[in-house]
Structure formats: structure tokens, C-alpha cells
Design an enzyme around this catalytic site. Structure first.
Site, short mmCIF file in Angstrom:
data_model
loop_
_atom_site.label_atom_id
_atom_site.label_comp_id
_atom_site.label_asym_id
_atom_site.label_seq_id
_atom_site.Cartn_x
_atom_site.Cartn_y
_atom_site.Cartn_z
N SER A 174 0.78 -1.24 0.10
CA SER A 174 0.08 0.07 -0.10
C SER A 174 1.08 1.24 0.04
O SER A 174 2.02 1.30 0.35
CB SER A 174 -1.03 -0.07 1.26
OG SER A 174 -0.22 0.80 2.25
N LYS A 175 0.24 2.30 -0.35
CA LYS A 175 0.97 3.44 -0.56
C LYS A 175 1.51 4.15 0.74
O LYS A 175 2.27 5.05 0.87
CB LYS A 175 -0.08 4.80 -1.06
CG LYS A 175 -0.06 4.61 -2.61
CD LYS A 175 -0.87 5.77 -3.43
CE LYS A 175 -0.83 5.56 -4.72
NZ LYS A 175 -1.88 6.50 -5.17
N ARG A 176 0.81 3.70 2.00
CA ARG A 176 1.20 4.02 3.18
C ARG A 176 2.33 3.89 3.71
O ARG A 176 2.92 4.41 4.69
CB ARG A 176 0.01 3.81 3.86
CG ARG A 176 -1.30 4.49 3.79
CD ARG A 176 -2.11 4.83 4.88
NE ARG A 176 -3.47 5.41 4.20
CZ ARG A 176 -4.37 4.79 3.66
NH1 ARG A 176 -4.25 3.45 3.48
NH2 ARG A 176 -5.45 5.21 3.38
N ARG A 177 2.87 2.77 3.21
CA ARG A 177 4.43 2.21 3.90
C ARG A 177 5.56 2.95 3.08
O ARG A 177 5.98 2.73 2.04
CB ARG A 177 4.41 0.86 3.69
CG ARG A 177 3.20 -0.11 4.29
CD ARG A 177 3.20 -1.41 4.02
NE ARG A 177 1.93 -1.87 3.95
CZ ARG A 177 1.65 -3.14 4.04
NH1 ARG A 177 2.56 -4.02 4.48
NH2 ARG A 177 0.48 -3.56 4.21
#
Length: 490
Positions: free
Chosen positions: A252-255
Site C-alpha cells: 500500500s501507498k502508506r508504507r
RNA sequence: GGCGCCAUCGUCUAGUGGUUAGGACGCCGGCCUCUCAAGCCGGUAACACGGGUUCGAUCCCCGUUGGCGCUACCA
């Protein structure tokens, strides 16, 4: 005849991560393998979340990876504009066209109504598809509602039958159109939705092959149907298996750790990242494990892409990075390492010839010890900084051992008389000293290494001293000997 | 829930109707050695399960289980 044209269409609402970069890479490889063109299209219609900063980062990441685009931002091209936000007026006439041809219809159901019917249709509230209430509205009725200023969306009318396509990686895929929803193609404010926009953009840009993540698989039949209704030839599709994290969850983009820029900052080589990503879900069939971009272009075959989701393994990437660093020539490695040394204030902003020559000696000395370019800082600091930083444990365990002071003094004396400061000379003198004292050479080297480097580990001792130079070595031996003397008497 | 995709060592993968199921990362051990890396040698470890088809299935078919994706007036 028709050249392959592929596109990668990131939205500047976040950084490019490994999953997206791999999609870009596979698109790029597919194009380059057949002499086609790689188009970069920016999906920036979400103006709230899109930023110039993200856009810059994405472009920079592409450049860094070596994925030059043939058309797109900054360079333009004949199929522009390449920013979706600038293409707004192309869609309305096409929605109108579908409306006129009854391939689409206006739907006056309000969100609240829809919600009611949705939950009423089945207790579980699932498996809901639009019930087509407005699909059969007569033109008169429709016009009437519109005259009353009732808001409406435009829905695409899914035809009967089945939709089949040959996916480049999955093979034949077939879907019963009854599974498909009459999807909204224009919102009540008139703006078109993703599934419509993509079809139009791809068609107008002459995209021949769409390679994307398999999370888009269920959009594909809808897009094919829309393309057909528009009277255009749908592109050939290829759905890549998703990239999972070590935890088996989709990347995911959040990591932050998987952002491409993050790897650049940590001192990874683009060659290594590209090589690693290429092998994530693709294999040439041979046992070759190192591929340059050019070799990938030659070997790439999208039909050999795996259908199975692949877990991203940071350990293997790290190994591959170390391997690529090893393969760099000393001068090349030096050039790549300089920015990291500059950032650490260990060298001047623009080192001159002489400094570079010195750095090459250091890089050569450090040899295969770099796992990342950033590692240069910890490996070279004792060589470049004026003062060394002693590692407490090293001092404790080695320097304060009985006899250390004598050894350091003896070595200092021997080395000050050395005819030259070549590694061979230093080795000979050091071994002689050890022999004279009746100890193994390690016994001499251990305290001397701590004295000169501040640490228990370093590159080869004799080579290290040689690179450091006589002056610094003698000074450090003296300082350490004095330090050891104070510490041991206490 | 529905629909879809997928299933070989922990991970990335090769592979064939008959193989000691191969390679790579990791891990373990050894060699080298002034330490640490690197390198070299060796080891560890897999065909999800159940039915078929077949002389024979890891491989072909069906089912089960499991994983993942999609299921918006997001993209």
C-alpha cells in the site's frame, strides 16, 4: 504496422511505490521490446489530493529508474494533453453520443433512494446491482424530470451476452454481462468517472496495450463494452499479479519503506531495484539472475509473467543491491557514493580531481563492504574526518587490555622508521614486531586497529594504514596510547 | 455473501505424464583470515488436500480448503 503504444497512468496523490514502479517497468519493457512507445499520463483529476510535489517525485523516480517516457509531462507529444485535468472537455460530447445511441441513459435515482432499495433488496444488503429502474424511462419522461431540475447521473447500459478477451498474462477471460452493473459514467455534476475516462483517453492516445495490476481485472469487461459502444477497438490487456508485502498483504501507498524514492535515499542502485522488480513475477525461463535494462528489453516476454501474486522480499533486494554495487568499477562506485558523503559533510560540495583520487583509494579500500551507497558514510568516516570517534566497547575490550600501551608505542616507533608506507612494508614490519614480542599478529593488529579507526572492525589493516598515511597513523597511535595509559592506570 | 484470479522449499522461481523436483535469497555449518564483509564448499527446506483420467500423476480434469482482488456519483 501499428506500433505498440503503452501507457502508465499514475495519479500524483502519493509517491511511486514498488508495486506501481513494477507496473511502469513492465509497460516500458513491453514497449521497448517491440520498438514501441511508452506514454506517461498523469491522472490528476482528484485536485484535492494531487500535488506538484508528488508529480515531481514520480517523474524523478522514473528518470532515476531509467524509464524514460516518449510522450508525457515536460516533453509533450502528439497525443496530448497528458494531464487528465486538461482533457476535461473531450468527454461530454462522447457521453452525449452514448446517450443519443441509447448505450447510456440518465438515471434520476437519488443516492438516498438507491440506499433504501439496496438494503431492502436483500437482508444481507450485498450482491446489489443497480436495478435499472431508469433504464426504461421514455425520452419524454426523462425530459420532464430534467425540466423539473432533478439531478441525474448518466449510466452505461450493459448489453446482454458475455464479454471475452485474451489477457496477455491470464489467457482467455470470460464474464457473463449479467454480473456487470449499469455503471455511472457521468456524475450529477457532469464530470465523467474513471471507467469512462480511461477508455476515452486510451483510445484517443492510440494505446494498443494496457498493462496494469490485476486489481483492475473486474473493470476490464466494462471498459471493453464502453469502448465497443464508442465504436473503438479496445486495447489488448495484460493484468499483472499484485505485489504483496512480507506480511502477504497488498503493498500500500502508506508504507514509506516501499516508496521508490526511499530506496534511492537509502543508497540503493536503480539497476538493482529494476533487476529485482523485473524478477518479481517474471522469469526469463533461464537461470540468469542479473539483468541490465538492455538485457531485460531483449529478454522480456509478458506472456511469461506469473499469474500468482508475489511477495516483496527486502532481504533479497538488499542482496541484489550489494551485488550490483560490487559490479561497479571503483571510479563509478566513487562517483555514486559522493552525494552521500557530501550529505554527511565528509567531503566538499564539488570535490576536485585530487579529492576524487583520494576518494577512489578509499572506495577501493572498502571494497565489497558496501551493501548500500549510504554505507559509505559509516565505513569511511574514520578516513575522512579529522577526529575519530572511539567506540566505547572497542576501547573497553581492546585498548585497555594489558600490554596495549607497549604494543602501540612499539608499532609507532617501527612505523615511523618505515622506508615507505606501502601495505607490504607495513605488513612486514607489523609481523616482525609480533614475532619479536612472541605473539600472533592479531594481538598487534587488534589494539592498533582500535587506535587508528576507533573500532573493532575495519577493512584490511595494512591497506587501511597505507591509505590513511603515515602522519595520521602515527598521530592516532600516539593519542590512543596515551588514552590507553590513562584508562589502564585508573 | 456474490463474482473473479491464484496455489512447487519461509520468500522469488524453474520444471516434466516417468527427474535424486533444479536455481536464487534467507538460515545453519565449514574453508579462507588481522577483524568485518566478500568469495568458495556443504547443508536445511516444497509439489495444499480429496477424488478422478492414466500403466504411471507435482504436471490433465473436478471438487475442497486456503490466499488475494473487485463488489462507489474513488481511481
Amino acid at each position: 504496422m501499428s506500433r505498440t503504444r503503452v501507457r502508465f497512468a499514475p495519479s500524483p496523490t502519493g509517491y511511486l511505490h514498488v508495486g506501481g514502479a513494477r507496473t511502469a517497468l513492465f509497460n516500458w519493457l513491453l514497449a521497448k521490446h517491440s520498438g514501441g512507445r511508452f506514454v506517461l499520463r498523469i491522472e490528476d483529476t482528484d485536485s484535492k489530493r494531487s500535488t506538484a510535489e508528488f508529480l515531481d517525485a514520480i517523474l524523478e523516480d522514473h528518470r532515476w529508474l531509467g524509464l524514460a517516457w516518449d510522450e508525457g509531462p515536460e516533453i509533450g507529444g502528439t497525443a496530448g494533453p497528458y494531464f487528465q485535468s486538461e482533457r476535461a472537455d473531450t468527454y461530454a460530447p462522447l457521453v452525449e453520443k452514448l446517450l443519443n445511441e441509447s448505450s447510456a441513459y440518465k438515471c434520476f435515482c437519488s443516492p438516498d433512494e438507491l440506499e433504501d432499495r439496496k438494503s431492502g433488496s436483500s437482508q444481507e444488503g450485498r450482491d446489489w446491482k443497480y436495478d435499472r429502474k431508469c433504464a426504461t424511462l421514455s425520452r419524454e419522461q426523462s425530459a420532464e424530470y430534467e425540466a423539473e431540475n432533478r439531478p441525474f447521473v448518466v449510466r452505461f447500459r450493459i448489453p446482454d451476452g458475455t464479454t471475452r478477451f485474451d489477457d496477455m498474462v491470464l489467457g482467455s477471460v470470460e464474464v457473463d454481462n449479467r454480473e456487470l452493473d449499469d455503471l455511472v459514467i457521468a456524475r450529477s455534476d457532469g464530470t465523467p468517472t474513471y471507467n469512462f475516462v480511461v477508455v476515452v483517453d486510451d483510445s484517443m492516445m492510440g494505446i494498443t496495450h494496457v498493462v496494469r495490476g490485476s486489481d483492475h481485472l473486474s473493470n476490464t469487461p466494462k471498459q471493453i463494452l464502453i469502448a465497443e459502444a464508442l465504436g473503438t477497438e479496445p486495447p489488448t490487456f495484460g493484468h499483472l499479479p499484485l505485489v504483496l508485502g512480507s506480511d502477504k498483504q497488498v503493498l500500500s501507498k502508506r508504507r514509506g519503506a516501499v516508496a521508490v524514492g526511499e530506496y534511492r535515499r537509502r543508497g540503493y542502485l536503480p539497476e538493482a531495484l529494476v533487476n529485482y522488480m523485473a524478477l518479481l513475477g517474471w522469469s526469463s525461463g533461464s537461470e540468469q539472475e542479473f539483468f541490465s535494462l538492455d538485457e531485460l528489453i531483449a529478454a522480456f516476454d509478458i506472456t511469461k509473467v506469473s499469474r500468482k501474486a508475489a511477495a516483496f522480499d527486502p532481504e533479497k533486494l538488499a542482496w541484489m543491491n550489494a551485488q550490483w554495487i560490487k559490479r561497479l568499477s571503483v571510479s563509478e562506485r566513487t562517483a555514486r557514493v559522493v552525494p552521500f558523503l557530501v550529505a554527511a559533510s565528509l567531503v566538499s560540495d564539488s570535490p576536485d580531481e585530487e579529492e576524487l583520487a583520494e576518494l577512489e583509494r578509499i572506495v577501493d579500500l572498502i571494497d565489497d563492504r558496501l551493501k548500500t551507497l549510504a554505507d559509505i558514510v559509516e565505513h569511511a568516516s574514520f578516513l575522512l574526518a579529522d577526529d575519530i570517534v572511539f567506540d566505547n566497547i572497542a576501547v573497553d575490550k581492546v585498548l585497555t587490555k594489558p600490554g596495549s600501551v607497549d604494543i602501540l608505542n612499539d608499532l609507532c616507533e617501527v612505523l615511523s622508521d618505515a622506508p615507505d608506507f606501502e601495505p607490504e612494508t607495513i605488513e612486514e614490519l607489523t609481523r616482525n614486531l609480533a614475532e619479536k614480542r612472541g605473539v600472533g599478529v592479531g594481538k598487534v593488529i587488534q589494539p592498533a586497529r582500535v587506535a587508528v579507526t576507533g573500532r573493532k572492525v575495519s577493512p584490511g589493516f595494512f591497506e587501511t594504514l597505507s591509505v590513511l598515511g603515515r602522519e595520521k597513523v602515527l598521530a592516532r597511535l600516539k593519542t590512543a596510547s596515551e588514552l590507553a595509559a590513562t584508562l589502564t592506570t585508573e
